[in-house]
Design a protein around this motif. Structure first.
Motif, PDB file in Angstrom:
ATOM      1  N   VAL A   1      -4.636 -13.622  -0.518  1.00 54.90           N
ATOM      2  CA  VAL A   1      -3.663 -13.209   0.491  1.00 54.90           C
ATOM      3  C   VAL A   1      -3.006 -11.897   0.079  1.00 54.90           C
ATOM      4  CG1 VAL A   1      -1.546 -13.856   1.716  1.00 54.90           C
ATOM      5  CG2 VAL A   1      -3.235 -15.603   1.141  1.00 54.90           C
ATOM      6  N   ILE A   2      -2.705 -11.770  -1.211  1.00 54.59           N
ATOM      7  CA  ILE A   2      -2.092 -10.537  -1.715  1.00 54.59           C
ATOM      8  C   ILE A   2      -3.043  -9.364  -1.511  1.00 54.59           C
ATOM      9  CG2 ILE A   2      -1.184  -9.383  -3.770  1.00 54.59           C
ATOM     10  CD1 ILE A   2      -0.378 -12.138  -4.826  1.00 54.59           C
ATOM     11  N   GLN A   3      -4.310  -9.571  -1.815  1.00 48.19           N
ATOM     12  CA  GLN A   3      -5.288  -8.495  -1.648  1.00 48.19           C
ATOM     13  C   GLN A   3      -5.429  -8.099  -0.185  1.00 48.19           C
ATOM     14  OE1 GLN A   3      -8.636 -10.457  -3.441  1.00 48.19           O
ATOM     15  NE2 GLN A   3      -8.190  -9.665  -5.510  1.00 48.19           N
ATOM     16  N   ASP A   4      -5.484  -9.101   0.684  1.00 50.39           N
ATOM     17  CA  ASP A   4      -5.600  -8.844   2.123  1.00 50.39           C
ATOM     18  C   ASP A   4      -4.374  -8.118   2.652  1.00 50.39           C
ATOM     19  OD1 ASP A   4      -6.870  -8.846   4.518  1.00 50.39           O
ATOM     20  OD2 ASP A   4      -6.435 -10.933   5.018  1.00 50.39           O
ATOM     21  N   LEU A   5      -3.206  -8.541   2.168  1.00 45.19           N
ATOM     22  CA  LEU A   5      -1.954  -7.903   2.583  1.00 45.19           C
ATOM     23  C   LEU A   5      -1.908  -6.453   2.138  1.00 45.19           C
ATOM     24  CD1 LEU A   5       0.915  -8.107   3.774  1.00 45.19           C
ATOM     25  CD2 LEU A   5       1.692  -8.880   1.530  1.00 45.19           C
ATOM     26  N   ALA A   6      -2.339  -6.181   0.903  1.00 46.94           N
ATOM     27  CA  ALA A   6      -2.337  -4.812   0.389  1.00 46.94           C
ATOM     28  C   ALA A   6      -3.206  -3.913   1.261  1.00 46.94           C
ATOM     29  CB  ALA A   6      -2.832  -4.808  -1.050  1.00 46.94           C
ATOM     30  N   THR A   7      -4.333  -4.446   1.686  1.00 46.31           N
ATOM     31  CA  THR A   7      -5.229  -3.670   2.552  1.00 46.31           C
ATOM     32  C   THR A   7      -4.555  -3.334   3.870  1.00 46.31           C
ATOM     33  OG1 THR A   7      -7.130  -4.798   1.561  1.00 46.31           O
ATOM     34  CG2 THR A   7      -7.491  -3.646   3.655  1.00 46.31           C
ATOM     35  N   ASN A   8      -3.831  -4.311   4.439  1.00 44.53           N
ATOM     36  CA  ASN A   8      -3.145  -4.089   5.724  1.00 44.53           C
ATOM     37  C   ASN A   8      -1.989  -3.115   5.573  1.00 44.53           C
ATOM     38  OD1 ASN A   8      -4.006  -5.963   8.147  1.00 44.53           O
ATOM     39  ND2 ASN A   8      -4.293  -7.159   6.296  1.00 44.53           N
ATOM     40  N   VAL A   9      -1.262  -3.223   4.477  1.00 42.86           N
ATOM     41  CA  VAL A   9      -0.107  -2.336   4.267  1.00 42.86           C
ATOM     42  C   VAL A   9      -0.567  -0.898   4.118  1.00 42.86           C
ATOM     43  CG1 VAL A   9       1.730  -1.744   2.649  1.00 42.86           C
ATOM     44  CG2 VAL A   9       1.360  -4.125   3.304  1.00 42.86           C
ATOM     45  N   LEU A  10      -1.669  -0.688   3.404  1.00 43.71           N
ATOM     46  CA  LEU A  10      -2.166   0.662   3.198  1.00 43.71           C
ATOM     47  C   LEU A  10      -2.622   1.307   4.504  1.00 43.71           C
ATOM     48  CD1 LEU A  10      -4.201   0.180  -0.111  1.00 43.71           C
ATOM     49  CD2 LEU A  10      -2.016   1.358   0.179  1.00 43.71           C
ATOM     50  N   SER A  11      -2.966   0.457   5.481  1.00 42.54           N
ATOM     51  CA  SER A  11      -3.404   0.990   6.768  1.00 42.54           C
ATOM     52  C   SER A  11      -2.245   1.406   7.666  1.00 42.54           C
ATOM     53  CB  SER A  11      -4.267  -0.047   7.499  1.00 42.54           C
ATOM     54  OG  SER A  11      -3.489  -1.186   7.846  1.00 42.54           O
ATOM     55  N   LEU A  12      -1.030   0.975   7.305  1.00 36.79           N
ATOM     56  CA  LEU A  12       0.147   1.327   8.100  1.00 36.79           C
ATOM     57  C   LEU A  12       0.583   2.757   7.803  1.00 36.79           C
ATOM     58  CD1 LEU A  12       2.278  -1.909   7.661  1.00 36.79           C
ATOM     59  CD2 LEU A  12       0.913  -1.292   9.645  1.00 36.79           C
ATOM     60  N   ARG A  13       1.394   3.288   8.699  1.00 35.95           N
ATOM     61  CA  ARG A  13       1.943   4.619   8.471  1.00 35.95           C
ATOM     62  C   ARG A  13       2.880   4.602   7.276  1.00 35.95           C
ATOM     63  NH1 ARG A  13       3.669   6.539  14.594  1.00 35.95           N
ATOM     64  NH2 ARG A  13       1.554   6.427  15.523  1.00 35.95           N
ATOM     65  N   ILE A  14       2.740   5.569   6.413  1.00 37.87           N
ATOM     66  CA  ILE A  14       3.566   5.609   5.196  1.00 37.87           C
ATOM     67  C   ILE A  14       5.037   5.751   5.548  1.00 37.87           C
ATOM     68  CG2 ILE A  14       4.045   6.909   3.091  1.00 37.87           C
ATOM     69  CD1 ILE A  14       1.123   7.672   2.976  1.00 37.87           C
ATOM     70  N   GLY A  15       5.337   6.565   6.541  1.00 38.52           N
ATOM     71  CA  GLY A  15       6.730   6.780   6.932  1.00 38.52           C
ATOM     72  C   GLY A  15       7.388   5.508   7.418  1.00 38.52           C
ATOM     73  N   GLN A  16       6.666   4.762   8.245  1.00 40.90           N
ATOM     74  CA  GLN A  16       7.208   3.503   8.758  1.00 40.90           C
ATOM     75  C   GLN A  16       7.440   2.506   7.635  1.00 40.90           C
ATOM     76  OE1 GLN A  16       4.384   2.218  11.689  1.00 40.90           O
ATOM     77  NE2 GLN A  16       5.464   3.250  13.382  1.00 40.90           N
ATOM     78  N   SER A  17       6.474   2.433   6.725  1.00 39.71           N
ATOM     79  CA  SER A  17       6.571   1.485   5.619  1.00 39.71           C
ATOM     80  C   SER A  17       7.760   1.805   4.734  1.00 39.71           C
ATOM     81  CB  SER A  17       5.278   1.499   4.794  1.00 39.71           C
ATOM     82  OG  SER A  17       4.166   1.169   5.593  1.00 39.71           O
ATOM     83  N   ILE A  18       7.883   3.093   4.404  1.00 40.94           N
ATOM     84  CA  ILE A  18       8.989   3.509   3.538  1.00 40.94           C
ATOM     85  C   ILE A  18      10.323   3.282   4.239  1.00 40.94           C
ATOM     86  CG2 ILE A  18      10.084   5.466   2.388  1.00 40.94           C
ATOM     87  CD1 ILE A  18       7.294   6.579   1.841  1.00 40.94           C
ATOM     88  N   GLY A  19      10.389   3.612   5.534  1.00 40.77           N
ATOM     89  CA  GLY A  19      11.630   3.422   6.289  1.00 40.77           C
ATOM     90  C   GLY A  19      12.051   1.968   6.339  1.00 40.77           C
ATOM     91  N   PHE A  20      11.085   1.090   6.636  1.00 38.03           N
ATOM     92  CA  PHE A  20      11.390  -0.339   6.686  1.00 38.03           C
ATOM     93  C   PHE A  20      11.845  -0.846   5.324  1.00 38.03           C
ATOM     94  CE2 PHE A  20      10.006  -4.805   6.334  1.00 38.03           C
ATOM     95  CZ  PHE A  20      10.771  -5.348   7.360  1.00 38.03           C
ATOM     96  N   LEU A  21      11.181  -0.379   4.265  1.00 38.05           N
ATOM     97  CA  LEU A  21      11.537  -0.800   2.907  1.00 38.05           C
ATOM     98  C   LEU A  21      12.946  -0.356   2.545  1.00 38.05           C
ATOM     99  CD1 LEU A  21      10.533  -2.145   0.283  1.00 38.05           C
ATOM    100  CD2 LEU A  21       9.710   0.100  -0.451  1.00 38.05           C
ATOM    101  N   LEU A  22      13.296   0.877   2.901  1.00 35.70           N
ATOM    102  CA  LEU A  22      14.635   1.390   2.585  1.00 35.70           C
ATOM    103  C   LEU A  22      15.717   0.618   3.327  1.00 35.70           C
ATOM    104  CD1 LEU A  22      14.013   5.262   2.541  1.00 35.70           C
ATOM    105  CD2 LEU A  22      14.436   3.764   0.582  1.00 35.70           C
ATOM    106  N   VAL A  23      15.445   0.287   4.585  1.00 36.32           N
ATOM    107  CA  VAL A  23      16.414  -0.492   5.363  1.00 36.32           C
ATOM    108  C   VAL A  23      16.620  -1.864   4.727  1.00 36.32           C
ATOM    109  CG1 VAL A  23      16.818  -1.636   7.565  1.00 36.32           C
ATOM    110  CG2 VAL A  23      16.005   0.726   7.530  1.00 36.32           C
TER     111      VAL A  23
END
Length: 863
Positions: free
Chosen positions: A529-551
Motif C-alpha cells: 500500500v505504501i509503494q502504491d501510495l508513493a506512486t500516486n503521490v508522485l503523479s500529483l502536482r508538486i505545488g498542490q502536494s506541498i500546499g496541502f502538506l503545509l496547511v
C-alpha cells in the motif's frame, strides 16, 4: 482488519498511551527498607506544637492593615521579638493533602493520591507523627486520619469534627477553628483528672497538631481579600495565643515547648488553589520556643521580591525554606528519627543550639537521605543486567564512604562548619541520585511509547487510504512473505520479553515495550500500500502536494500550541472565519457564510478571557439563561403548530427557567450567608437527572434532536456556571448548527445529491450510507474541524482549570459541603458538556455529507 476489531485495538492502544503517562512520569518516589536515623545528642525541646492554618497566604498574614496595624498582632509580636520567620515554598499541586504530607512526612507526594480524593494513603509512608512518642491532633476528618492510618502502633490520636461541618455556604467557617481551640482547651483541662493522659502528656517526643481549616473554607466561599477571611486570621491569631499560654502554663513554663505555625498552601485572589501561582505556593512560617533562634537583625537582604518592604520587615532576617524542610526541623527539635522518606534539608538558621548539635543533626539528615539513595540504587541494580546498568557516578560506593568518613572526622575535630558544608553537598548529591534512579527507565519507556505512537499513526493512515479511498489498488497477499514476517516479529517480541523477564521488570514494562511489535508488524504488512501510495503521490502536482502538506502542518501546530497558549485557538477560529471566502462557499450561501464568520469571531473571544481569576458574575449567567429561552421561543414558534412534541420542549424550557432562577437564588442566599436553600438543591439535582430523560423523549428529526440536546445540556450547564462561560455553549452550538448547513453546501462541488433533506431527516430511520462515496480531501478538513472544535470545547473557557485550581463556586447549586469526588465529578461534567455538543454536531455532519461515520472515525483517529 474488521471494523469492530480495529475500534477495539484503537481503544486498547490509546488506553495504553494514556496509562503510560501516569506510570512513567507520575510513579511513586517512595522506597522502603531504610534504617531510621536519629541525632545522638539530646534535643532542645520535649514537645512540639504544630499549627497549620489551611489556605493561609504569606502576604495575608504578614501584611499590615491600611492603618498600619498587623493582621495578626500576637504572631507579629512573635516574629519581631521571640522567634524566626520566613516563607515556606510549596509545590504543585497546592492541595491540602500533599501539603500536609510534605510538612509532616517531608516528601512531595506523587499524583496518584488524587485518584483517592487526597484522602486515603495510596502508599505507606513514615512521618514525624509516626516517629513521635505520642501525637494528638485536632481538625478535619479529611487530613488527620491519613497520618493515624500510616502510623505503626497506637500512639497517634485524632479528634475530628463531622465532615458536614466543612460547609462553604455556612455563616462563618471560623467555627471550625474555634471547635479545634475549644477541644484542645478541654483536652488539657480533662488531663488534670486523668492520670494516664497526664503522664503521657509529660513524656518526651510529644507532638500536638492543630489543623485549622476555617481560613481555607472562608477563602473558597468569600475570597482571600474578604472581611470573613481576614477576620478568620484574627481569630486564629487569638486562638494560637490562648493555646500557647495554656500549654506553657500546663508545663510550668519549663521552656521545653517548640511552636510552629505554617500553612499547607495559599490561595489565589479568586479563592482557588491547586496550581503554581505565587499566591498559592508562598505560605508563612513562624517558629518560636525551645531550640529556636530569636529574631536576627539585618541591615539589608535581597529575595527578588518587594514583600519585605510591603510587610515592613526589612530589618528582620527572613529565612525561606522548602515545605519539605519543615519535617526534619520538627524531628530535630524533639529528637525523633527523621521521617524515612523525607527529602527535606534541615534549615539550621532556625535552630538556637550548639554548633556540635547542628553538625550532628545535619549529618543525621544526610545519612537519612543517603539511605534512600542506597535502597533506590540497590533496587535498580538488582533489576538491571550488570552490563546494562549505569550507576550514578558522582555518588559511587567509594564516594559515599569518603563523604561519611570526612564528615565524621570534621565533627571529631570540631570543624563543625566544614562538616555542615560537606553534609549539604552530600544531601544535594543524594537527592540528584534519587531523581536519577527514579527516572532511570523513563527514556527507555518513553522511546517505546513513541515508537508505538508513530507506528499506530502510520497504520491508521494506511488503513484510511486502503479502505476508504481509491488511491491504492488491492494487492494479492504473499503467504510465504507474510509467514516470514510474522515469525520475524514474533522472534523480536520473544527477545524483548526475555530481557524484561531476566530483569524482573514490572508487568507494565512488558506492555509498553512489546506494543511496538504488533503495531509495526501491522505497518510492515502494508508495504504494498505504501509503494502504491508513493506512486500516486508522485503523479500529483508538486505545488498542490506541498500546499496541502503545509496547511496540514500549520493546522496541527495550532492545535499543539493551543495546549500551551489558549490564544492559539483564537487564531485558528479567525482563520476558520475566512473559510467560506477561501473555498467560494460565500457565493453559494451568503447568509450562512456571514453567520459562520460572525460566530467564529464571537467564539474566538472566549479563549482570550481569563481561565480562572474572575469574580462570579451571576447576571451573565442569568442573561445566558434568558437568551436561551428567547432563542427557544423564536425557534419553536417557527417550527411547531399544535404538535405533541412541543410538550417536551416546554418542559425543557421550564428546566432552563428553573436553572436560571436557582443560580440567582442560590448565590443571593450564599451572599447573605443563609446557606444553600434545600429547595434549590433538590431542584438542581432533579434537573441534572431529568435532563437526559427529556432528551430521549424529543423528536428524532435531525435539527429538532440537536436543539433538544442543547436545551438539556444547557439547563445543567447553567447550574454549574458562575460567569461568562454560561454563554459559551450557546455560541458553540450556534457555530455547530451553521457548520452542518455549510458542509451540505460544500458537497455541491462533488455533484452529490443533497438528499435526504436535513429538515426532515429522521435518525430513527437512518441507514448506513457507506455506499454513497469515498473519502475526499475535504473529509480530512472536516475531521480536522472536529478535532479543533473538541479542543476548543476543552480549553475554550478554561473549565479544566476549575479542577486543577479547586474552586467550588461552580457546584454551589448542588452542594456546599466539601466532598472531593462529588465536586470533582460535577466539574468534570461541566467540562464534558461542550464535548457532547461538538460530538453530536459531528454526527450530524456525517449525515449531511453522506459519508459513513466509520470513515470519519478513522480520519479522526489519525488526527
Amino acid at each position: 482488519m474488521d471494523i469492530p476489531i480495529f475500534i477495539f485495538a484503537a481503544l486498547l492502544v490509546h488506553c495504553v498511551f494514556l496509562v503510560s503517562i501516569f506510570d512513567i512520569y507520575f510513579s511513586s518516589p517512595l522506597v522502603h527498607g531504610m534504617t531510621p536515623q536519629q541525632t545522638p545528642l539530646p534535643p532542645p525541646a520535649k514537645r512540639l506544637v504544630l499549627f497549620v492554618a489551611d489556605g493561609l497566604r504569606a502576604d495575608s498574614l504578614y501584611e499590615l492593615n491600611s492603618n498600619g496595624t498587623p493582621q495578626a498582632p500576637y504572631l507579629r509580636g512573635i516574629l519581631e521579638n521571640n522567634g524566626s520567620w520566613g516563607i515556606s515554598h510549596t509545590r504543585v499541586p497546592t492541595e491540602s493533602r500533599p501539603g500536609h504530607v510534605a510538612l509532616i512526612a517531608g516528601f512531595y507526594e506523587d499524583v496518584s493520591a488524587v485518584a483517592k480524593g487526597w484522602k486515603e494513603n495510596p502508599v505507606e509512608f513514615d512521618s514525624v507523627f509516626n516517629e513521635s512518642k505520642y501525637t494528638w491532633s485536632w481538625g478535619s476528618p479529611d487530613i488527620l486520619p491519613m497520618f493515624a492510618k500510616g502510623a505503626t502502633g497506637d500512639h497517634v490520636y485524632t479528634f475530628c469534627y463531622a465532615a458536614e461541618s466543612e460547609d462553604f455556604g455556612a455563616q462563618d467557617a471560623a467555627k471550625l477553628d474555634i471547635w479545634v481551640f475549644d477541644h484542645v482547651k478541654s483536652f488539657f483541662n480533662s488531663s488534670r483528672s486523668n492520670q494516664t493522659l497526664f503522664s503521657a502528656l509529660n513524656e518526651e517526643k510529644v507532638v500536638l497538631f492543630l489543623h485549622l481549616l476555617g481560613i481555607d473554607t472562608n477563602g473558597h466561599a468569600h475570597r482571600p481579600n474578604s472581611r470573613e477571611y481576614k477576620e478568620n486570621i484574627k481569630k486564629v491569631d487569638e486562638g494560637v495565643k490562648e493555646i500557647a499560654s495554656i500549654i506553657d502554663h500546663f508545663y510550668g513554663n519549663d521552656g521545653k515547648t517548640a511552636f510552629i505555625l505554617t500553612s499547607d498552601h495559599g490561595m489565589t485572589d479568586w479563592g482557588s488553589h491547586g496550581a503554581g501561582h505565587p499566591s498559592e505556593t508562598l505560605t508563612p512560617l513562624i517558629v518560636w520556643g525551645a531550640g529556636i533562634n530569636y529574631p536576627q537583625k539585618v541591615t539589608s537582604q535581597f529575595f527578588g521580591d518587594n514583600f519585605l518592604k510591603e510587610w515592613k520587615l526589612e530589618n528582620l532576617k527572613r529565612l525561606d525554606v522548602n515545605q519539605a524542610d519543615i519535617a526534619p526541623l520538627m524531628a530535630s527539635l524533639i529528637g525523633v528519627p527523621f521521617p524515612l522518606n523525607s527529602v527535606g534539608t534541615l534549615p539550621l538558621e532556625y535552630l538556637n543550639n550548639s554548633a556540635h548539635f547542628k553538625a550532628e543533626s545535619m549529618f543525621t539528615n544526610a545519612v537519612q537521605i543517603l539511605e534512600q539513595f542506597k535502597v533506590k540504587m540497590s533496587q535498580k541494580k538488582e533489576n538491571t543486567l550488570s552490563f546494562l546498568f549505569t550507576p550514578f557516578k558522582p555518588l559511587s560506593e567509594s564516594e559515599q564512604i569518603n563523604f561519611l568518613k570526612k564528615i565524621r572526622l570534621y565533627i571529631q575535630q570540631q570543624k563543625y562548619n566544614e562538616a555542615v558544608s560537606l553534609c549539604k553537598t552530600l544531601i544535594n548529591l543524594a537527592l540528584e541520585g534519587l531523581s536519577y534512579y527514579h527516572t532511570y527507565d523513563r527514556l527507555f519507556l518513553g522511546l517505546s511509547i513513541a515508537m508505538s505512537f508513530v507506528g499506530w499513526t502510520t497504520y491508521v493512515i494506511l488503513v484510511i487510504i486502503k479502505t476508504h479511498t481509491n488511491l491504492t489498488k488491492t494487492v494479492p497477499t504473499n503467504n510465504k512473505k507474510s509467514t516470514v514476517l510474522f515469525y520475524g516479529f514474533a522472534f523480536a517480541g520473544m527477545i524483548i520479553a526475555f530481557f524484561l523477564l531476566i530483569q524482573t521488570c514490572p508487568w507494565t514494562y512488558y506492555v509498553y515495550c512489546l506494543l511496538p511489535v504488533p503495531v509495526w508488524y501491522a505497518v510492515v504488512r502494508e508495504i504494498p500500500v505504501i509503494q502504491d501510495l508513493a506512486t500516486n503521490v508522485l503523479s500529483l502536482r508538486i505545488g498542490q502536494s506541498i500546499g496541502f502538506l503545509l496547511v496540514c502542518i500549520l493546522g496541527i501546530e495550532i492545535l499543539v500550541f493551543s495546549f500551551f497558549y489558549r490564544s492559539a485557538l483564537t487564531v485558528g477560529l479567525l482563520v476558520f472565519a475566512g473559510w467560506p471566502v477561501i473555498t467560494q462557499l460565500w457565493v453559494q450561501a451568503k447568509t450562512r457564510a456571514l453567520i459562520w464568520t460572525l460566530l467564529c469571531v464571537l467564539l474566538a473571544i472566549f479563549p482570550l478571557m481569563p481561565v480562572v481569576g474572575r469574580e462570579p458574575n451571576i447576571p451573565l449567567v442569568i442573561a445566558a439563561g434568558l437568551l436561551t429561552l428567547l432563542i427557544s421561543c423564536f425557534s419553536l414558534a417557527n417550527k411547531y403548530r399544535n404538535n405533541e412534541d412541543l410538550k417536551v420542549y416546554i418542559y425543557q424550557m421550564l428546566s432552563i427557567a428553573l436553572s436560571t432562577y436557582v443560580v440567582s437564588s442560590t448565590h443571593d442566599s450564599l451572599k447573605k450567608k443563609l446557606g444553600l436553600p434545600v429547595l434549590n438543591q433538590i431542584i438542581s439535582w432533579m434537573i441534572l437527572v431529568s435532563s437526559p430523560v427529556l432528551l430521549l423523549l424529543s423528536p428524532t428529526f435531525l435539527f429538532q434532536r440537536l436543539f433538544s440536546i442543547l436545551l438539556s445540556l444547557m439547563s445543567t450547564y447553567l447550574l454549574l456556571s458562575t460567569g461568562y462561560e454560561a454563554l459559551f455553549p450557546l455560541v458553540l452550538f450556534g457555530l455547530m448548527f451553521v457548520w452542518i448547513n455549510m458542509e451540505q453546501e460544500a458537497l455541491q462541488r462533488y455533484g452529490l445529491s443533497l438528499k435526504p433533506k436535513l429538515a426532515v431527516f429522521d435518525f430513527a430511520y437512518a441507514v448506513d450510507i457507506t455506499q454513497f462515496r469515498e473519502l475526499h480531501l475535504d473529509d480530512v478538513r472536516r475531521s480536522f474541524f472536529f478535532v479543533f472544535f473538541i479542543v476548543t470545547a476543552f480549553f475554550g473557557t478554561g473549565n479544566i482549570a476549575s479542577i486543577n485550581s479547586f474552586d467550588p463556586a461552580s457546584v454551589y447549586c448542588f452542594l456546599t459541603v466539601f466532598s472531593p469526588f462529588m465536586m470533582g465529578g460535577l466539574l468534570v461534567l461541566k467540562v464534558v458538556i461542550p464535548f457532547v455538543l461538538v460530538s453530536c454536531a459531528f454526527e450530524a455532519v456525517q449525515v449531511t455529507t453522506q459519508l459513513s461515520s466509520k470513515r470519519y472515525t478513522f480520519s479522526s483517529l489519525f488526527l
